[in-house]
Design an enzyme around this catalytic site. Structure first.
Site, mmCIF file in Angstrom:
data_model
loop_
_atom_site.group_PDB
_atom_site.id
_atom_site.type_symbol
_atom_site.label_atom_id
_atom_site.label_comp_id
_atom_site.label_asym_id
_atom_site.label_seq_id
_atom_site.Cartn_x
_atom_site.Cartn_y
_atom_site.Cartn_z
ATOM 1 N N GLY A 222 0.818 -1.207 0.000
ATOM 2 C CA GLY A 222 0.000 0.000 0.000
ATOM 3 C C GLY A 222 0.848 1.252 0.000
ATOM 4 N N CYS A 250 5.521 -5.115 1.947
ATOM 5 C CA CYS A 250 5.609 -3.669 1.697
ATOM 6 C C CYS A 250 5.088 -2.875 2.898
ATOM 7 C CB CYS A 250 4.878 -3.327 0.393
ATOM 8 S SG CYS A 250 5.201 -1.655 -0.229
ATOM 9 N N GLY A 294 8.651 4.188 -0.419
ATOM 10 C CA GLY A 294 9.382 5.397 -0.058
ATOM 11 C C GLY A 294 9.769 5.448 1.405
ATOM 12 N N TYR A 295 9.347 4.429 2.178
ATOM 13 C CA TYR A 295 9.654 4.362 3.605
ATOM 14 C C TYR A 295 10.316 3.024 3.916
ATOM 15 C CZ TYR A 295 6.631 8.433 4.145
ATOM 16 O OH TYR A 295 6.082 9.684 4.042
ATOM 17 N N HIS A 334 8.573 -7.216 -3.156
ATOM 18 C CA HIS A 334 7.348 -7.844 -3.659
ATOM 19 C C HIS A 334 7.624 -9.241 -4.222
ATOM 20 C CE1 HIS A 334 4.568 -4.409 -3.338
ATOM 21 N NE2 HIS A 334 5.671 -3.697 -3.488
ATOM 22 N N GLU A 336 5.494 -11.328 -5.061
ATOM 23 C CA GLU A 336 4.450 -11.651 -6.039
ATOM 24 C C GLU A 336 4.647 -10.911 -7.358
ATOM 25 O OE1 GLU A 336 3.426 -7.617 -5.162
ATOM 26 O OE2 GLU A 336 4.200 -9.222 -3.908
#
Length: 359
Positions: A222, A250, A294-295, A334, A336
């Site tokens: 997200g 994520c 971004g984090y 990721h 997936e």
């Protein structure tokens, strides 16, 4: 093509040509180094609020294939490419990228020096930008550009009602998937392994999930700053305490860490692309991964009940965490990914084994 401009908050102006929908947009300018996967990028909810620059110069050459979309809509604020292909060549192609951008309402710009733009973002860090039809900004527009911040990202992209996805009459496991901005391929990886997946909104309480009695819990990817999701983080903490096997990806990885007392921080320009090397700290093996974030989690802030499982080879940032409850683990990248390397798909098998072990 109509002349338009990309103006950064530092005053840098790029002149280019309009692609996609007409209009003016302000967003956080980021870049992705992926050579393929532009369809997945445009439909990935993790890009909510951002103007995405593709570093690869030619985009759109294999056309539009709706089967490859990660969601039905696009969540990017804007789109930047060096050259957009108007004559795609691919037996699966269903149309042109420019037409897709128009259909989804994505404002874009092409014909600018994306190498220069990428270097600016790398050196200065993430900057706000505006795609507009004038090379100069009014005082009000400059103020809006400078003050732009991505807010309520997860709540803006999460589903509003739960739904069930299953590809078999006899599912082997029931998975509760918390939607923080889910990509379709995460669901596919689970259903392909025989799971019945129930997707829950991001604000679902831990009590409702536990009452559902799932065999396992998935925390999805997200957008945005994970720390702003205080209620969801609190619920994740309760779910960890329940002992139900859990797998986070994520922002799910970040929120899981926050729920256990770790800290997160904003990266200078993030990790976005299909070529990010991550090392398994237990085996020393390096995998090439797809990333979009971004984090990151502060590795030094992990509680004693957790240990880092993967590390980014480029900058040493935390890419995975195993918790003392072996049923709970997470990764920043990721596994997936589509398009992307498939090397780390085995992590879904590990999740399946964890659910199998909890009979």
């Amino acid at each position: 093509m109509k002349k338009v401009y990309l103006i950064l908050e530092n005053g840098k102006v790029f002149e280019g040509e309009s692609i996609g929908a007409e209009g003016e947009v302000i967003g956080e300018v980021v870049f992705t180094t992926a050579m393929t996967g532009y369809l997945e990028t445009l439909t990935d909810p993790s890009y909510y609020g951002q103007i995405v620059c593709q570093t690869f110069p030619l985009i759109g050459n294999y056309g539009v294939i709706e089967e490859d979309f990660e969601s039905a809509d696009s969540f990017v604020k804007g789109y930047i490419v060096r050259d957009i292909c108007d004559t795609p060549s691919n037996f699966r192609s269903q149309g042109k990228l420019d037409d897709m951008l128009k259909k989804l309402g994505v404002v874009g710009i092409c014909g600018i020096d994306t190498r220069e733009l990428t270097k600016i973002v790398r050196e200065s860090g993430v900057l706000n930008g505006i795609i507009t039809d004038s090379p100069t900004l009014s005082a009000d527009k400059k103020k809006a550009l400078d003050s732009y911040v991505i807010k309520d990202a997860v709540a803006s992209v999460s589903c509003k009602e739960k739904r069930v996805v299953c590809s078999t009459d006899k599912p082997v496991k029931r998975v509760a998937l918390l939607d923080y901005g889910i990509k379709r391929n995460i669901i596919e990886k689970l259903t392909r392994r025989g799971c019945e997946v129930t997707v829950f909104p991001c604000d679902t309480s831990a009590e409702e999930i536990i009452k559902f009695k799932p065999d396992g819990i998935m925390l999805s990817n997200g957008p945005g700053d994970p720390k702003e999701n205080s209620y969801a983080i609190e619920q994740v903490g309760k779910l960890v305490a329940s002992g139900i096997p859990m797998f986070g990806i994520c922002i799910g990885h970040q929120m899981l860490a926050l729920s256990q007392g770790a800290k997160t921080y904003k990266l200078k320009y993030g990790h976005r692309g299909g070529n990010q090397p991550v090392k398994d700290v237990n085996t020393g093996r390096v995998y090439v991964s797809t990333q979009n974030h971004g984090y990151a989690v502060e590795g030094d802030s992990l509680p004693v009940t957790a240990k880092m499982s993967f590390v980014n080879v480029n900058d040493g940032t935390c890419e995975g965490i195993d918790y003392s409850n072996s049923n709970v683990f997470s990764v920043q990248f990721h596994p997936e990914a589509c398009a992307g390397p498939l090397d780390t798909g085995y992590l879904f098998d590990r999740f399946m084994e964890n659910m199998e072990g909890r009979k």
